[in-house]
Motif scaffolding. Structure first.
Motif, PDB file in Angstrom:
ATOM      1  N   ASN A 341       0.845  -1.183   0.000  1.00  0.00           N
ATOM      2  CA  ASN A 341       0.000   0.000   0.000  1.00  0.00           C
ATOM      3  C   ASN A 341       0.891   1.247   0.000  1.00  0.00           C
ATOM      4  OD1 ASN A 341       0.969  -0.189   2.621  1.00  0.00           O
ATOM      5  ND2 ASN A 341      -1.009  -0.652   3.510  1.00  0.00           N
ATOM      6  N   ALA A 342       0.310   2.382  -0.279  1.00  0.00           N
ATOM      7  CA  ALA A 342       1.075   3.623  -0.402  1.00  0.00           C
ATOM      8  C   ALA A 342       0.641   4.605   0.680  1.00  0.00           C
ATOM      9  CB  ALA A 342       0.847   4.241  -1.785  1.00  0.00           C
ATOM     10  N   LEU A 343       1.620   5.168   1.395  1.00  0.00           N
ATOM     11  CA  LEU A 343       1.341   6.125   2.461  1.00  0.00           C
ATOM     12  C   LEU A 343       1.791   7.524   2.037  1.00  0.00           C
ATOM     13  CD1 LEU A 343       2.438   4.175   5.688  1.00  0.00           C
ATOM     14  CD2 LEU A 343       0.161   4.336   4.663  1.00  0.00           C
ATOM     15  N   ASP A 344       0.879   8.454   2.096  1.00  0.00           N
ATOM     16  CA  ASP A 344       1.133   9.857   1.780  1.00  0.00           C
ATOM     17  C   ASP A 344       2.234  10.393   2.696  1.00  0.00           C
ATOM     18  OD1 ASP A 344       1.061  12.584   1.369  1.00  0.00           O
ATOM     19  OD2 ASP A 344      -1.022  12.842   1.999  1.00  0.00           O
ATOM     20  N   ILE A 345       3.372  10.772   2.122  1.00  0.00           N
ATOM     21  CA  ILE A 345       4.506  11.188   2.957  1.00  0.00           C
ATOM     22  C   ILE A 345       4.348  12.616   3.467  1.00  0.00           C
ATOM     23  CG2 ILE A 345       6.103   9.607   1.831  1.00  0.00           C
ATOM     24  CD1 ILE A 345       7.253  12.005   0.300  1.00  0.00           C
ATOM     25  N   SER A 346       3.354  13.346   2.966  1.00  0.00           N
ATOM     26  CA  SER A 346       3.150  14.725   3.435  1.00  0.00           C
ATOM     27  C   SER A 346       2.140  14.809   4.569  1.00  0.00           C
ATOM     28  CB  SER A 346       2.676  15.601   2.274  1.00  0.00           C
ATOM     29  OG  SER A 346       1.392  15.193   1.827  1.00  0.00           O
ATOM     30  N   ASN A 347       1.530  13.683   4.934  1.00  0.00           N
ATOM     31  CA  ASN A 347       0.436  13.722   5.897  1.00  0.00           C
ATOM     32  C   ASN A 347       0.951  13.664   7.339  1.00  0.00           C
ATOM     33  OD1 ASN A 347      -1.931  13.170   7.481  1.00  0.00           O
ATOM     34  ND2 ASN A 347      -2.942  12.561   5.594  1.00  0.00           N
ATOM     35  N   ASP A 348       0.886  14.790   8.021  1.00  0.00           N
ATOM     36  CA  ASP A 348       1.298  14.874   9.430  1.00  0.00           C
ATOM     37  C   ASP A 348       0.110  15.186  10.323  1.00  0.00           C
ATOM     38  OD1 ASP A 348       0.763  17.493   8.795  1.00  0.00           O
ATOM     39  OD2 ASP A 348       2.783  18.258   9.209  1.00  0.00           O
ATOM     40  N   LEU A 350      -1.859  13.502  12.158  1.00  0.00           N
ATOM     41  CA  LEU A 350      -1.997  12.843  13.453  1.00  0.00           C
ATOM     42  C   LEU A 350      -0.697  12.903  14.266  1.00  0.00           C
ATOM     43  CD1 LEU A 350      -4.155   9.749  12.444  1.00  0.00           C
ATOM     44  CD2 LEU A 350      -4.916  11.924  13.399  1.00  0.00           C
ATOM     45  N   TRP A 351       0.054  13.963  14.073  1.00  0.00           N
ATOM     46  CA  TRP A 351       1.284  14.169  14.837  1.00  0.00           C
ATOM     47  C   TRP A 351       1.175  15.488  15.600  1.00  0.00           C
ATOM     48  CZ3 TRP A 351       5.961  11.106  14.325  1.00  0.00           C
ATOM     49  CH2 TRP A 351       5.806  10.009  13.480  1.00  0.00           C
ATOM     50  N   HIS A 352       1.384  15.403  16.895  1.00  0.00           N
ATOM     51  CA  HIS A 352       1.397  16.597  17.739  1.00  0.00           C
ATOM     52  C   HIS A 352       2.659  16.521  18.619  1.00  0.00           C
ATOM     53  CE1 HIS A 352       0.055  19.839  20.363  1.00  0.00           C
ATOM     54  NE2 HIS A 352       0.429  19.080  21.379  1.00  0.00           N
ATOM     55  N   GLN A 353       3.614  17.298  18.369  1.00  0.00           N
ATOM     56  CA  GLN A 353       3.694  18.431  17.457  1.00  0.00           C
ATOM     57  C   GLN A 353       4.085  17.954  16.035  1.00  0.00           C
ATOM     58  OE1 GLN A 353       5.285  18.103  20.409  1.00  0.00           O
ATOM     59  NE2 GLN A 353       4.028  19.478  21.645  1.00  0.00           N
ATOM     60  N   LYS A 354       3.668  18.756  15.032  1.00  0.00           N
ATOM     61  CA  LYS A 354       3.925  18.345  13.663  1.00  0.00           C
ATOM     62  C   LYS A 354       5.416  18.339  13.331  1.00  0.00           C
ATOM     63  CE  LYS A 354      -0.626  19.788  12.017  1.00  0.00           C
ATOM     64  NZ  LYS A 354      -1.118  18.399  11.970  1.00  0.00           N
ATOM     65  N   SER A 355       6.171  19.128  14.049  1.00  0.00           N
ATOM     66  CA  SER A 355       7.623  19.147  13.831  1.00  0.00           C
ATOM     67  C   SER A 355       8.258  17.797  14.126  1.00  0.00           C
ATOM     68  CB  SER A 355       8.275  20.229  14.695  1.00  0.00           C
ATOM     69  OG  SER A 355       8.019  19.995  16.073  1.00  0.00           O
ATOM     70  N   LEU A 356       7.635  17.018  15.007  1.00  0.00           N
ATOM     71  CA  LEU A 356       8.189  15.708  15.336  1.00  0.00           C
ATOM     72  C   LEU A 356       8.153  14.790  14.114  1.00  0.00           C
ATOM     73  CD1 LEU A 356       9.338  13.726  17.395  1.00  0.00           C
ATOM     74  CD2 LEU A 356       6.994  13.173  18.091  1.00  0.00           C
ATOM     75  N   TYR A 357       7.084  14.870  13.321  1.00  0.00           N
ATOM     76  CA  TYR A 357       7.004  14.054  12.106  1.00  0.00           C
ATOM     77  C   TYR A 357       8.163  14.380  11.167  1.00  0.00           C
ATOM     78  CZ  TYR A 357       5.307  12.177   7.662  1.00  0.00           C
ATOM     79  OH  TYR A 357       5.201  11.493   6.470  1.00  0.00           O
ATOM     80  N   LYS A 358       8.422  15.663  10.973  1.00  0.00           N
ATOM     81  CA  LYS A 358       9.524  16.079  10.102  1.00  0.00           C
ATOM     82  C   LYS A 358      10.851  15.557  10.634  1.00  0.00           C
ATOM     83  CE  LYS A 358      11.709  20.177   8.099  1.00  0.00           C
ATOM     84  NZ  LYS A 358      11.721  21.673   8.041  1.00  0.00           N
ATOM     85  N   ASP A 359      11.054  15.648  11.947  1.00  0.00           N
ATOM     86  CA  ASP A 359      12.304  15.165  12.544  1.00  0.00           C
ATOM     87  C   ASP A 359      12.482  13.664  12.337  1.00  0.00           C
ATOM     88  OD1 ASP A 359      12.942  17.679  13.413  1.00  0.00           O
ATOM     89  OD2 ASP A 359      12.267  17.379  15.471  1.00  0.00           O
TER      90      ASP A 359
END
Length: 682
Positions: A341-348, A350-359
């Motif tokens: 399956n394919a996961l959208d790499i831009s979708n953050d 459900l991450w709080h804080q969103k900066s954690l997803y980027k890290d």
């Protein structure tokens, strides 16, 4: 009241579905060395068990672990929540706003401890504290991080051969044996719109939007183990021919076509020769004019982190996939390929804080998709399902260790779903039972072993913390049994269970012109229904939309239902199938009382359970399995090499966390600290 903390750093290592009884089996066989080290350096019961909350379903149990409160108190009383409008429908339940008890991570973050809640299902999302010290990742479904919100395209198997004359695409084909075949009967499915209903229902936005979900479980084919072991996947058939029209096709390469994005996107691919002249690699390109491939796949190696565009509902986004060659003939006559399956790499989202997803993405990598196909096809389990989870486990372990080492979190509450996901697809096949007597139970017992070995590897990723001043608590929500018998149609958590209640005369379904039951309740004749894992509701006048039972008759009707359930016998064995049955007021004894529970609570008798959800947590099954959850504690503040006789309950975990960190208990806590295992008196 202030307490002296016994530790400054704490990791709750949650593994969904991890069973202490089967863990002991593999421990004795020397197959779980990291669990052995954790036990030797810490404290546990000899049987490694704790008593789980009831019902033994993922969201209630994880919420009990987080709050120290029983389900009747915290209000998360099954996988789904009963619809307030209809007795035959459920609504989405994994929402922290449905939890009426305080979560312990709100206490840790308020105490200036930097706290991470990682994919904890049932009561973590959305965050219920505004503290800057609290970070929360997902928790809206139990599968894997981002699965419910970021999924853009489904899994697929590509079969390419010179025998195939044209490219054919068939979405969501339920053909357990078809993975090794050229499919010749695709015409009826060509150009059909992809059916994402089940994927959206269980993992996607549809359920979260609050609408009613109406599922009737009428026979074995409607049960989760049957449906889950035959999960469909897309099939692509493609001609395999001499490479033509390519900018940079190596000599001898042959090409075929991959179709993605629900049939709207094509990717050309080449099979490539090695120096010995044998085909051993697959290169996938964006188009034939591209200078470089998207990925080159080697035989016997799953590759993740493959980024490619995916189109869904006319919107194109970059997405992460995993891929693996299933078969590649050295002479170039056939290739079979799996694409995840394919996961959208831009979708953050459900991450709080969103900066954690980027890290995490920049320092660990993109979230790797896990496979949800396999079931009765043991090749797919062996080659795809199990390895995809091993990759995901390593990514999650690396992510948590990154958060510990680089982001300097003090407290982490984490959840991993590999064992439970495998259990729902595979565990019922580990005993030869009549509906699945074409499968080999030994093969599936080996798969159980593999998932426990990969879980042991995951535990091993955190043992270094014991030397760095951390306390580690290994917990689970429940175990998973290998069933002794085929269960009756009673206690299936996904919807309305009709068969037994029909036989007993309490639920009446409308009939078609041939006299067969339809999937519609005749409310004018229905006195009671059984819905979700363990609940029976009386169709009560003045409370329910179509109520027919006078409130003054409710008590006597409940007594009759209880008696009939105890007297009900399985038609295959002649034995009783209901374990206990209690009125709501009496179910306070086991914590399944109150407005979010049914008028009656029941459990299925041992040996007639399905996996876990209809059981008591003390239930045991075939192949040394049980429904009990595991508990092991080690590190700072915990006695080393200690065995306790204390009966440990899930409600005891949150107050134990509070004591270890020197904090107050959650407000609605009903458990007590496991003080016997602490290194100091309290």
């Amino acid at each position: 009241m202030k307490r002296t903390a016994l530790t400054q750093k704490l990791l709750v290592l949650g593994v969904d579905g991890m069973d202490p009884r089967v863990s002991q089996k593999f421990l004795k066989e020397g197959k779980m060395p990291n669990l052995k080290k954790l036990i030797e350096r810490g404290s546990a019961r000899e049987d490694l068990r704790q008593i789980g909350a009831i019902p033994t379903i993922t969201p209630p149990c994880w919420t009990t672990l987080a709050t120290g409160a029983y389900p009747g108190t915290h209000g998360i009383t099954c996988y789904w929540r009963q619809s307030p409008e209809s007795l035959d429908a459920v609504v989405y339940n994994m929402d922290s706003r449905n939890c009426s008890a305080e979560q312990v991570w709100n206490i840790t973050s308020a105490a200036d401890l930097k706290t991470l809640v990682w994919h904890w299902p049932g009561s973590s999302w959305p965050p219920t504290s505004h503290s800057e010290n609290l970070s929360v990742v997902d928790g809206t479904q139990p599968g894997s991080v981002n699965m419910g919100i970021a999924q853009l395209d489904w899994e697929k198997v590509i079969v390419a051969s010179p025998e195939i004359e044209e490219v054919r695409y068939a979405p969501r084909v339920d053909k357990p044996a078809g993975v090794g075949c050229i499919i010749t009967d695709l015409e009826g499915t060509l150009d059909d719109e992809v059916d994402d209903e089940m994927m959206e229902l269980w993992w996607g936005d549809t359920a979260r939007q609050g609408g009613e979900i109406r599922t009737y479980v009428m026979d074995d084919d409607d049960t989760e183990v049957v449906i889950g072991s035959k999960v469909a996947y897309d099939i692509v058939n493609s001609p395999l021919k001499e490479a033509k029209g390519w900018k940079n096709a190596p000599e001898g390469a042959k090409d075929f076509t991959i179709i993605t994005s629900g049939g709207v996107m094509r990717r050309p691919a080449l099979i490539l020769k090695n120096e010995a002249g044998e085909y051993d690699r697959v290169a996938i390109y964006k188009n034939k004019k591209a200078d470089e491939p998207i990925v080159i796949l080697e035989k016997d190696k799953m590759v993740t982190g493959i980024i490619d565009d995916v189109t869904k509902k006319d919107v194109t986004k970059p997405a992460c996939r995993s891929m693996k060659i299933l078969e590649l003939d050295p002479q170039g006559t056939k290739v079979r390929l799996w694409i995840s399956n394919a996961l959208d790499i831009s979708n953050d989202q459900l991450w709080h804080q969103k900066s954690l997803y980027k890290d995490i993405v920049e320092n660990v990598g993109h979230v790797p998709p896990v496979s949800l196909i396999g079931g009765e096809d043991d090749e797919l389990v062996r080659e795809i399902f199990e390895p995809s989870w091993a990759i995901y486990n390593k990514w999650q372990a690396d992510s948590l260790n990154y958060c510990i080492n680089e982001k300097k979190y003090d407290v982490i509450f984490s959840h991993l779903h590999n064992v439970d996901c495998a259990g729902h697809q595979l565990w019922h096949l580990a005993k030869t039972l009549q509906p699945w007597d074409y499968t080999d139970e030994k093969i599936y017992q080996e798969f159980i072993e593999k998932f426990y070995i990969q879980t042991d590897d995951y535990i091993g990723e955190f043992l270094h913390l014991l030397d760095e001043g951390w306390t580690v608590l290994l917990v689970s929500d429940h175990g998973l049994i290998v069933g002794e018998n085929v269960p009756p149609i009673l206690g299936e958590y996904g919807g309305l269970n009709t068969k037994v209640m029909e036989e007993l005369g309490y639920t009446v379904l409308k009939k078609d012109k041939d006299g067969n039951s339809t999937r519609e309740v005749d409310w004018e004749k229905t006195r009671a229904v059984q819905i979700r894992s363990n609940y029976i509701y009386i169709n009560l006048k003045g409370r329910d939309k179509y109520g027919i039972v006078d409130p003054k008759d409710k008590y006597d009707l409940e007594e009759q239902i209880i008696s009939d359930l105890y007297n009900y016998r399985d038609d295959r064995t002649g034995k009783r199938v209901v374990g206990i049955c209690l009125r709501n007021k009496d179910a306070v004894l086991i914590g399944t009382h109150g407005p979010e529970c049914g008028d009656l609570f029941f459990s299925i008798e041992e040996k007639y359970n399905r996996l876990h959800g209809d059981s008591l947590s003390t239930s045991e099954g075939y192949f040394d399995t049980s429904v009990s959850p595991i508990f092991v504690a080690a590190g700072s503040g915990i006695k080393s090499g200690f065995t306790t006789e204390r009966i440990i309950r899930q409600v005891d975990v949150a107050p134990s966390v509070s004591v270890l960190l020197g904090l107050r208990f959650p407000e609605q806590c009903e458990g007590a600290p496991i003080y016997q295992i602490f290194s100091e008196d309290i």
